[in-house]
Every structure is written in structure tokens, then in C-alpha cells.
Design a protein around this motif. Structure first.
Motif, PDB file in Angstrom:
ATOM      1  N   GLN A 502      55.989  39.194  50.556  1.00 53.13           N
ATOM      2  CA  GLN A 502      54.405  39.893  50.535  1.00 53.13           C
ATOM      3  C   GLN A 502      54.219  39.789  48.806  1.00 53.13           C
ATOM      4  OE1 GLN A 502      54.678  43.659  52.038  1.00 53.13           O
ATOM      5  NE2 GLN A 502      56.718  43.134  52.975  1.00 53.13           N
ATOM      6  N   PHE A 503      52.976  39.451  48.898  1.00 52.42           N
ATOM      7  CA  PHE A 503      52.530  39.182  47.284  1.00 52.42           C
ATOM      8  C   PHE A 503      51.258  40.579  47.347  1.00 52.42           C
ATOM      9  CE2 PHE A 503      53.651  35.241  48.643  1.00 52.42           C
ATOM     10  CZ  PHE A 503      54.473  34.573  47.202  1.00 52.42           C
ATOM     11  N   ARG A 504      50.678  40.967  45.640  1.00 50.33           N
ATOM     12  CA  ARG A 504      49.877  41.871  45.757  1.00 50.33           C
ATOM     13  C   ARG A 504      48.728  41.788  45.297  1.00 50.33           C
ATOM     14  NH1 ARG A 504      50.679  48.334  45.864  1.00 50.33           N
ATOM     15  NH2 ARG A 504      50.257  48.301  47.985  1.00 50.33           N
ATOM     16  N   PHE A 505      48.056  41.775  45.535  1.00 53.92           N
ATOM     17  CA  PHE A 505      46.545  41.293  44.107  1.00 53.92           C
ATOM     18  C   PHE A 505      45.953  42.440  43.847  1.00 53.92           C
ATOM     19  CE2 PHE A 505      47.266  37.133  46.162  1.00 53.92           C
ATOM     20  CZ  PHE A 505      48.157  36.539  45.297  1.00 53.92           C
ATOM     21  N   ALA A 506      45.101  42.127  42.646  1.00 53.84           N
ATOM     22  CA  ALA A 506      43.688  43.642  42.330  1.00 53.84           C
ATOM     23  C   ALA A 506      42.892  42.726  42.854  1.00 53.84           C
ATOM     24  CB  ALA A 506      44.432  43.887  40.427  1.00 53.84           C
ATOM     25  N   CYS A 507      41.808  42.961  43.439  1.00 53.19           N
ATOM     26  CA  CYS A 507      40.403  41.819  43.757  1.00 53.19           C
ATOM     27  C   CYS A 507      38.972  42.903  43.835  1.00 53.19           C
ATOM     28  CB  CYS A 507      40.664  41.237  45.506  1.00 53.19           C
ATOM     29  SG  CYS A 507      39.149  40.083  45.288  1.00 53.19           S
ATOM     30  N   ASN A 508      38.504  42.397  42.375  1.00 47.68           N
ATOM     31  CA  ASN A 508      37.467  43.989  42.203  1.00 47.68           C
ATOM     32  C   ASN A 508      37.643  45.183  42.532  1.00 47.68           C
ATOM     33  OD1 ASN A 508      35.721  41.603  42.370  1.00 47.68           O
ATOM     34  ND2 ASN A 508      35.128  41.400  44.657  1.00 47.68           N
ATOM     35  N   GLU A 510      39.910  46.543  43.990  1.00 46.51           N
ATOM     36  CA  GLU A 510      40.435  46.691  44.693  1.00 46.51           C
ATOM     37  C   GLU A 510      42.312  46.185  44.832  1.00 46.51           C
ATOM     38  OE1 GLU A 510      39.872  46.228  49.717  1.00 46.51           O
ATOM     39  OE2 GLU A 510      38.595  45.407  48.212  1.00 46.51           O
ATOM     40  N   MET A 511      43.289  47.046  45.803  1.00 48.41           N
ATOM     41  CA  MET A 511      43.992  46.664  45.395  1.00 48.41           C
ATOM     42  C   MET A 511      44.195  46.030  47.108  1.00 48.41           C
ATOM     43  SD  MET A 511      47.351  46.783  43.969  1.00 48.41           S
ATOM     44  CE  MET A 511      47.179  48.218  43.419  1.00 48.41           C
ATOM     45  N   VAL A 512      45.300  44.422  47.520  1.00 48.49           N
ATOM     46  CA  VAL A 512      44.987  43.779  48.570  1.00 48.49           C
ATOM     47  C   VAL A 512      46.551  43.432  48.798  1.00 48.49           C
ATOM     48  CG1 VAL A 512      44.554  41.512  49.491  1.00 48.49           C
ATOM     49  CG2 VAL A 512      42.339  42.815  48.209  1.00 48.49           C
ATOM     50  N   ASP A 513      47.069  43.534  49.730  1.00 45.02           N
ATOM     51  CA  ASP A 513      48.080  43.015  50.442  1.00 45.02           C
ATOM     52  C   ASP A 513      48.199  42.149  51.387  1.00 45.02           C
ATOM     53  OD1 ASP A 513      50.429  44.528  48.878  1.00 45.02           O
ATOM     54  OD2 ASP A 513      49.120  46.719  50.127  1.00 45.02           O
ATOM     55  N   VAL A 514      49.207  40.980  50.998  1.00 45.39           N
ATOM     56  CA  VAL A 514      48.956  39.762  51.688  1.00 45.39           C
ATOM     57  C   VAL A 514      50.956  38.638  52.541  1.00 45.39           C
ATOM     58  CG1 VAL A 514      48.614  36.768  51.852  1.00 45.39           C
ATOM     59  CG2 VAL A 514      46.774  38.540  50.443  1.00 45.39           C
ATOM     60  N   LEU A 572      36.640  33.008  43.757  1.00 47.04           N
ATOM     61  CA  LEU A 572      37.125  34.953  43.159  1.00 47.04           C
ATOM     62  C   LEU A 572      38.454  34.561  42.678  1.00 47.04           C
ATOM     63  CD1 LEU A 572      37.007  36.609  45.244  1.00 47.04           C
ATOM     64  CD2 LEU A 572      38.910  36.081  47.151  1.00 47.04           C
ATOM     65  N   THR A 573      38.711  35.479  41.481  1.00 46.80           N
ATOM     66  CA  THR A 573      39.574  36.366  40.070  1.00 46.80           C
ATOM     67  C   THR A 573      40.098  37.767  40.938  1.00 46.80           C
ATOM     68  OG1 THR A 573      38.029  34.654  38.950  1.00 46.80           O
ATOM     69  CG2 THR A 573      39.677  36.550  37.713  1.00 46.80           C
ATOM     70  N   LEU A 574      41.768  36.959  40.558  1.00 49.96           N
ATOM     71  CA  LEU A 574      42.644  37.824  41.177  1.00 49.96           C
ATOM     72  C   LEU A 574      43.429  37.902  39.812  1.00 49.96           C
ATOM     73  CD1 LEU A 574      43.463  36.376  44.870  1.00 49.96           C
ATOM     74  CD2 LEU A 574      41.086  37.886  44.267  1.00 49.96           C
ATOM     75  N   SER A 575      44.208  39.350  40.105  1.00 50.29           N
ATOM     76  CA  SER A 575      45.228  39.435  39.156  1.00 50.29           C
ATOM     77  C   SER A 575      46.087  39.921  40.160  1.00 50.29           C
ATOM     78  CB  SER A 575      44.476  40.531  37.649  1.00 50.29           C
ATOM     79  OG  SER A 575      43.981  41.693  38.801  1.00 50.29           O
ATOM     80  N   THR A 576      47.458  40.358  39.040  1.00 49.55           N
ATOM     81  CA  THR A 576      48.740  40.733  39.861  1.00 49.55           C
ATOM     82  C   THR A 576      49.030  42.145  39.503  1.00 49.55           C
ATOM     83  OG1 THR A 576      49.326  38.401  40.707  1.00 49.55           O
ATOM     84  CG2 THR A 576      51.119  39.595  40.714  1.00 49.55           C
ATOM     85  N   LEU A 582      45.480  50.798  41.654  1.00 59.74           N
ATOM     86  CA  LEU A 582      44.449  50.889  40.804  1.00 59.74           C
ATOM     87  C   LEU A 582      44.050  52.044  39.959  1.00 59.74           C
ATOM     88  CD1 LEU A 582      42.652  47.830  41.943  1.00 59.74           C
ATOM     89  CD2 LEU A 582      43.810  47.379  40.273  1.00 59.74           C
ATOM     90  N   GLU A 583      43.713  52.201  38.990  1.00 57.61           N
ATOM     91  CA  GLU A 583      43.246  53.503  37.750  1.00 57.61           C
ATOM     92  C   GLU A 583      41.876  53.595  38.385  1.00 57.61           C
ATOM     93  OE1 GLU A 583      42.166  54.702  33.400  1.00 57.61           O
ATOM     94  OE2 GLU A 583      43.153  52.954  33.358  1.00 57.61           O
ATOM     95  N   GLU A 584      41.364  55.012  38.669  1.00 61.43           N
ATOM     96  CA  GLU A 584      40.104  55.633  38.871  1.00 61.43           C
ATOM     97  C   GLU A 584      39.372  55.370  37.897  1.00 61.43           C
ATOM     98  OE1 GLU A 584      37.628  58.291  41.789  1.00 61.43           O
ATOM     99  OE2 GLU A 584      39.969  57.868  41.708  1.00 61.43           O
ATOM    100  N   THR A 585      38.111  54.130  37.965  1.00 60.45           N
ATOM    101  CA  THR A 585      37.120  54.542  36.952  1.00 60.45           C
ATOM    102  C   THR A 585      35.745  54.469  37.508  1.00 60.45           C
ATOM    103  OG1 THR A 585      36.698  52.240  36.953  1.00 60.45           O
ATOM    104  CG2 THR A 585      38.333  52.640  35.152  1.00 60.45           C
ATOM    105  N   ASP A 586      35.242  55.340  36.878  1.00 64.35           N
ATOM    106  CA  ASP A 586      33.429  55.749  36.979  1.00 64.35           C
ATOM    107  C   ASP A 586      32.536  54.859  36.404  1.00 64.35           C
ATOM    108  OD1 ASP A 586      31.503  59.266  37.486  1.00 64.35           O
ATOM    109  OD2 ASP A 586      30.921  56.684  37.855  1.00 64.35           O
ATOM    110  N   SER A 587      32.776  53.591  37.424  1.00 60.18           N
ATOM    111  CA  SER A 587      31.748  52.413  36.642  1.00 60.18           C
ATOM    112  C   SER A 587      29.764  53.083  36.076  1.00 60.18           C
ATOM    113  CB  SER A 587      31.661  51.266  37.030  1.00 60.18           C
ATOM    114  OG  SER A 587      30.365  51.570  38.689  1.00 60.18           O
ATOM    115  N   GLY A 588      29.415  53.973  36.017  1.00 61.02           N
ATOM    116  CA  GLY A 588      28.611  54.417  36.049  1.00 61.02           C
ATOM    117  C   GLY A 588      28.765  54.808  34.852  1.00 61.02           C
ATOM    118  N   PHE A 589      29.577  54.968  34.176  1.00 61.76           N
ATOM    119  CA  PHE A 589      29.883  55.482  33.014  1.00 61.76           C
ATOM    120  C   PHE A 589      30.313  54.773  31.370  1.00 61.76           C
ATOM    121  CE2 PHE A 589      30.794  60.456  34.546  1.00 61.76           C
ATOM    122  CZ  PHE A 589      29.290  59.921  35.162  1.00 61.76           C
ATOM    123  N   ASN A 590      30.491  53.366  31.919  1.00 64.27           N
ATOM    124  CA  ASN A 590      30.773  52.431  31.601  1.00 64.27           C
ATOM    125  C   ASN A 590      29.808  50.980  30.879  1.00 64.27           C
ATOM    126  OD1 ASN A 590      33.177  54.034  31.366  1.00 64.27           O
ATOM    127  ND2 ASN A 590      34.330  52.398  32.753  1.00 64.27           N
TER     128      ASN A 590
END
Length: 660
Positions: A502-508, A510-514, A572-576, A582-590
Motif C-alpha cells: 500500500q502506498f499513499r500520495f498527495a496529488c493536487n 488530494e490524498m490518493v491511496d494505491v 503528474l507530480t506527487l509527494s509522499t 492534507l491541511e485544508e487551505t483556502d486558495s482564494g486568499f493565498n
């Protein structure tokens, strides 16, 4: 001098990036010495390495370096250059610079300053073209720039209208205004952007055609006044009024229209006493009628498509004309062969409204050049893409015997182009080339806007496949480590149970489990519940090859704690992450990018509605409006006009309260 260039021995290019590299290539072929200029952050740039010698002209901001006329002339004097080529952008259409070059006793590789002046103001250009009999759109080209006067003109023309910077081009200082209620905000933004880009906030108005094509004609004049046109180009595929795909000849035109457009373009050049290379741009309506839009008194970004179908080197033509020579060909001798397509590869975040992107180019692979493929670039792996200059990374130009062949060749070239470290529009361009409207020549300048979802959204099947490949790559790495150390071995005896990884990635964001389960020669991969079967897998140092049903070559780039998977059609760029949510952010203010705050339109305590403009940022010579993602009250504003901000920093704070 070899090749018949007598009055030029050393050429300075007052520009940077791919255009400087392109000009140096021709100059060296003709036996000329080459001189580059650079700003502080460009010291190691490819265009600097491509020249025989180079001179620093100032710090990063363009106003202090590439627009610094005294510093450029000082570099020319220090180097012993006897000619200056301005390239395109920066000072290429600056009559004051042209005069300064001539006054310094140097050859100016461009049209006379008087011609630049004549076309430098779009308002004056429209008047000249009207006198020359070139067709014009209904519009307002007056000197009275008061708000109410411009609004009255817009009402008279009839909405929608187009606001344009009189002194500029390249989509800067341009706004389409669909209705009167949006006019004031658009006017303010267009003026501000025009002033920033061209030091002149004068605007003109034109009737906005809802579905035109953008067709332009390459013209060339020598010092004796002889002028010709070298085919036409279609530049209709645009975002933010900037071209991204160009082709020559323009498809679907009748011979009558081609000849009429070429004749009108030459008449435009004759009306201003033109010399050298220029481009006359037209809007082509769906009824076949064309209208003068503007004239660019310089070499164009898209000139290579004209070179590919005519077999001519337009930079060499520029140097010969500056040397006092006659045009190499007459109008009757100009011939066309086949079709050529050019794409502009930009560093930009396509899904975020094509916002410019910055970062380090950690991986770079271009296709191999040939007689049918040109790669014009000013970047190398390891370079930094800064917020100071235009974000174009490269141009790819492909020739084919037919339009279909040229498009197919460009698709293949883009599939071989692979970049990691900075976001690009590469995948988006592939989708444009696959678009049925584009392929069937059933398109206008609204192609991208009309097909936004299919062109911008990542294809789900390809996305799932890339995530599965990322997991298989991680599994392969683990297996390799286990093979080299007994302490890392994870093999354990299991009764009637498969080995599941099992692997977990952060993509855009969003948390993705593979989940990966070997099954003979295949792998069953579950990506957030969706099952894919991947087979025929083999690995090299930096790629994964799948030869089964889901075949393809996936380039793997590990960089900056990230994993980038690049396939034929998707990057596709991923992080582990080492956390579950994932920390919820409001991109409208950043801040969506590095840039400068150019306008703050709210203050603490203001009540705003959803989509209301809050502040405006400027980056890479373009403005970007930050809007309210919801209704609420402004609690705080963290930056002021003129402040520099970094990507991702909070710009302001809002309460959850609804606006009253």
C-alpha cells in the motif's frame, strides 16, 4: 566578410532566451561575432553561453536590465559590436531605442524609427490604415481618454467590445468587455497593465467579434522600398489573448482571400515607409471578410513556421537588408512547400487560469532536431524560471507534407518533450492538437474557452495509470533495497494470501491511496477504489516501460522530495505525506505565484460578495485578479500596493459571515 555581409562584423542581441539563441545561430553561420547581454540572474543562461562574449546590463527587473538603454549601448561599445538586433519583446518596438542605436553609430536590425512610431500607437496605426484602404473594424481611436468618453464610445460601438493598449501587444492591456456593468473594472485593469508594460495607458476600443480567426501575413521590405509578403499564418489558438499554437499557411483560406490579405499587408508597409521584417495581423470573420488588427514592427515569435514552408532564413534576410542589400526574392519567386506547426511551451499552471509558474527545471528532455523539427529554447536542466520575465520556455516547430502530417509530427515531438520541476502547458498542448475542432479547421480564437473542460482537465484514465505506475516504481525501489540487505527484507511466509503493498500520495492537494497486488506477470492496482491491471513492466534507472494493454514509457523524476511521472500525455507530480489528512487551505486568499501587489481594492471591515475583486497581482508582465471565493467580511489585509509576495502566502483574511 563571408556570405556577402559587408557592414556588420559583430552583432549584439538586445534580448534573452530562445530568440537570442536563434539569432546567434544565424549570425555565426554568416561568420559574424556575437555578443549577449544578461541580467544578474541570467548570468548562466543558455543565451549567454551561446554567444562569443557577454555583458551584464543590470539586476533582475527588466526595467533595470533588458530595458536599460544606456547599459545596452555601453555593452555594445565595450564589445566593439557594430550592430544591434532587438529580437522581440523588450525594446524591439521602441523607436527611442532604435534612434539611440543609430545615433551611437551602430546598425539597427529593424525598421526605421519613423515606422515604429507610426505603428507604435495603435490609434495612429488605425488612422494610417484607413487612409491606405486597409479594412478596419468599427471602433474608437480618439485621443480623449476620459472614462465617460470611452464608455460612450463602447455604447456606440455596442457590447461586447475589446479594450486594447494603444502602445502594446502580446495580450497585455487587453480586456474583452461583455456588458456595460463590467466596463469600469476592465478599463482600470487594462490601463494599469498597459502602463506597467508600455509606460503608456492610452487605450482604444474595437467591436469584439465573437468567433473570428487570427490570421497574419509576414512582410519584408528592403531599403529601396521594394516589398513582398511571404505567406500567411494562423494564430487563432490563444489563451489570455496570447498565441500558443501557430501554423503556416493558414488553413482553409481561398486563393482570393490569401492574395487580398497579402496585398493589404504590403500596402500597410508601404504606407509607413517600412524596412525589414514585419507582420500585419488581421481578424478573419466567418463570412470571409478580414479586418486590420495591428502591425508588429519586428520579427515575430512564430516566424519559424514561415521559414519552414518557404525555405528562407528570415534573420539572414534582416541582416542582408540592414547591410543595404536588396530582397533575396521577388514576389513571384516566393514559393511554399507543405505545412508547418509551432507550439509555445510555457511555464504555467494551466488549471489555475494559465498563471505563470516559477521553479527549478530539475529534468529536461527535448526531441532530437532534424530537417523537419526545430527546437528553439533558451533553457537547460538546472535553470531557474524566475518571475521577472516572460514564462516561455521553448518553441517546437514541425514541418510536414500536409497539415495532418505536421500535426501528427508535433504530437510526437511533444510526447518526447519531458520536463519536471516547474509546471508547464505541455499536456494541455497535446490535448489541443487532439481536439476535433482544431483538427478539422472548425475553430476560432475562442477554441480554448469553448473547450476548456476537455483541454484543461487531466484525463482520468491517464491519471489513474500514472498513479499506479508511481506505486509500482516505489515497490520496485523497495524490492531492490531488500535484495541488497537482509535487514531490509520484508519477505514473510503467508498461507493462501497474496502480498499486498500500500502506498499513499498527495496529488493536487488530494490524498490518493494505491494498493498493489502481484498476480503472476501482472499487477492489480487499486487507486482510490478503481482497479487497473498493469502488465509487461520493465524498469531502468529513470523510467518504467509498460508493454501490455496499458502500454507506454513513463519517465520517473525524483526531485525536491517529489516524484514526477511523465507519460506520453500527462505529467503528474506527487509527494509522499507522513500525515493522514492534507491541511485544508483556502486558495482564494493565498498568492497563486510570486509577484507584486499592484492594486488593493478592499480594506478591513468591507463586506464583499462572492467573486468580488479583492486585489490584483502582477507577475511576468501579466495581471491576475484575486477574487472572493465566497461572500463575507474582510477581516484583515496583509499586503499593500507595491509589496513583493511569494507563492502560497496568505494575502488577506475573511470571516464566514455573509455579506449584507
Amino acid at each position: 566578410m563571408s556570405h556577402g555581409i559587408q557592414s556588420i562584423t559583430k552583432l549584439l542581441v538586445a534580448n534573452r532566451g530562445e530568440i537570442a539563441c536563434r539569432i546567434f545561430k544565424t549570425a555565426k553561420r554568416l561568420g559574424l561575432g556575437t555578443v549577449a547581454i544578461y541580467s544578474d540572474p541570467d548570468q548562466q543562461a543558455l543565451h549567454v553561453a551561446s554567444a562569443d562574449e557577454a555583458y551584464c546590463v543590470g539586476p533582475a527587473p527588466a526595467t533595470d536590465s533588458y530595458l536599460n538603454i544606456p547599459a545596452i549601448l555601453a555593452a555594445a561599445k565595450a564589445s566593439g559590436a557594430d550592430a544591434i538586433h532587438p529580437g522581440y519583446g523588450f525594446l524591439s518596438e521602441n523607436a527611442g531605442f532604435a534612434r539611440a542605436v543609430v545615433d551611437a553609430g551602430l546598425k539597427w536590425i529593424g525598421p526605421p524609427p519613423s515606422a515604429i512610431d507610426a505603428m507604435g500607437s495603435k490609434i495612429e496605426a488605425k488612422r494610417l490604415m484607413e487612409t491606405a484602404g486597409v479594412p478596419l473594424l468599427p471602433g474608437f481611436h480618439g485621443h480623449d481618454q476620459q472614462d465617460d468618453k470611452l464608455l460612450d464610445a463602447a455604447r456606440s460601438i455596442g457590447f461586447p467590445v475589446m479594450l486594447k493598449a494603444s502602445a502594446g501587444g502580446g495580450g497585455k492591456g487587453m480586456r474583452v468587455v461583455e456588458q456595460e456593468a463590467a466596463f469600469a473594472e476592465a478599463l482600470s485593469g487594462a490601463r494599469r497593465e498597459a502602463l506597467k508594460s508600455f509606460a503608456d495607458d492610452t487605450l482604444l476600443l474595437e467591436k469584439y467579434l465573437p468567433a473570428p480567426r487570427h490570421v497574419e501575413v509576414q512582410i519584408f521590405f528592403d531599403n529601396a522600398g521594394s516589398g513582398i509578403y511571404l505567406a500567411d499564418r494562423d494564430c487563432s489558438v490563444q489563451r489570455r489573448h496570447q498565441k500558443v499554437v501557430e501554423e503556416a499557411p493558414a488553413p482553409g483560406l481561398t486563393d482570393k482571400t490569401r492574395i487580398a490579405m497579402g496585398t493589404a499587408a504590403v500596402a500597410a508597409g508601404q504606407a509607413i515607409g517600412y524596412t525589414g521584417a514585419g507582420t500585419v495581423e488581421f481578424l478573419l470573420d466567418n463570412d470571409g471578410q478580414f479586418y486590420f488588427m495591428e502591425m508588429n514592427t519586428r520579427l515575430q515569435v512564430e516566424h519559424p513556421v514561415t521559414e519552414m514552408i518557404t525555405g528562407q532564413d528570415l534573420v539572414e534576410w534582416q541582416l542582408r537588408v540592414a547591410d543595404g542589400q536588396a530582397l533575396p526574392l521577388s514576389q513571384q519567386q516566393v514559393s511554399e512547400n507543405g505545412h508547418a506547426v509551432e507550439i509555445r511551451l510555457y511555464a504555467e499552471q494551466v488549471a489555475q487560469g494559465f498563471m505563470p509558474a516559477t521553479g527549478n527545471i530539475d529534468y529536461l528532455a527535448f526531441p532530437e532536431e532534424s530537417d523537419h523539427l526545430r527546437v528553439e529554447t533558451g533553457i537547460r536542466a538546472g535553470d531557474q524560471v524566475s518571475p521577472y520575465y516572460d514564462p516561455m520556455l521553448a518553441k517546437l516547430v514541425v514541418w510536414g507534407g500536409s497539415r495532418d502530417q505536421a500535426i501528427a509530427g508535433m504530437r510526437a515531438a511533444l510526447q518526447e518533450t519531458r520536463i519536471a520541476g516547474v509546471a508547464t502547458n505541455r499536456d494541455f498542448l497535446i490535448r489541443v492538437l487532439n481536439n476535433p475542432q482544431f483538427c478539422s479547421v472548425n475553430f476560432s480564437t475562442g477554441l480554448i474557452e469553448q473547450n476548456k473542460a476537455s483541454l484543461i482537465d487531466e484525463p482520468e484514465v491517464e491519471r489513474l495509470q500514472s498513479l499506479a505506475i508511481a506505486a509500482l516504481w516505489r515497490l520496485h525501489q523497495t524490492t531492490q533495497q531488500q535484495a541488497t540487505s537482509p535487514w531490509l527484507a520484508g519477505q514473510g511466509w503467508r498461507m493462501n494470501l497474496p502480498v499486498v503493498s500500500q502506498f499513499r500520495f498527495a496529488c493536487n492537494n488530494e490524498m490518493v491511496d494505491v494498493q498493489v497486488t502481484p498476480n503472476g506477470q501482472n499487477y492489480h492496482c487499486q487507486v482510490n477504489g478503481e482497479t487497473l491491471v498493469i502488465d509487461g513492466i520493465s524498469y531502468t534507472n529513470n523510467s518504467v516501460l509498460s508493454e501490455g494493454k496499458r502500454h507506454g514509457l513513463f519517465s520517473i523524476v525524483e526531485h525536491q522530495d517529489l516524484l514526477t511521472i511523465i507519460s506520453d500525455s500527462l505529467t503528474l507530480t506527487l509527494s509522499t505525506p507522513d500525515y493522514d489528512v492534507l491541511e485544508e487551505t483556502d486558495s482564494g486568499f493565498n498568492a497563486p505565484m510570486n509577484g507584486t501587489i499592484v492594486s488593493v481594492q478592499v480594506k478591513p471591515g468591507d463586506q464583499v460578495l462572492a467573486d468580488a475583486p479583492l486585489l490584483v497581482m502582477e507577475a511576468m508582465k501579466m495581471e491576475h485578479t484575486i477574487r472572493a471565493p465566497r461572500a463575507g467580511e474582510i477581516a484583515d489585509v496583509f499586503y499593500n500596493h507595491g509589496d513583493l509576495v511569494e507563492e502560497g502566502v496568505p494575502l488577506l483574511a475573511m470571516t464566514e459571515e455573509s455579506a449584507s
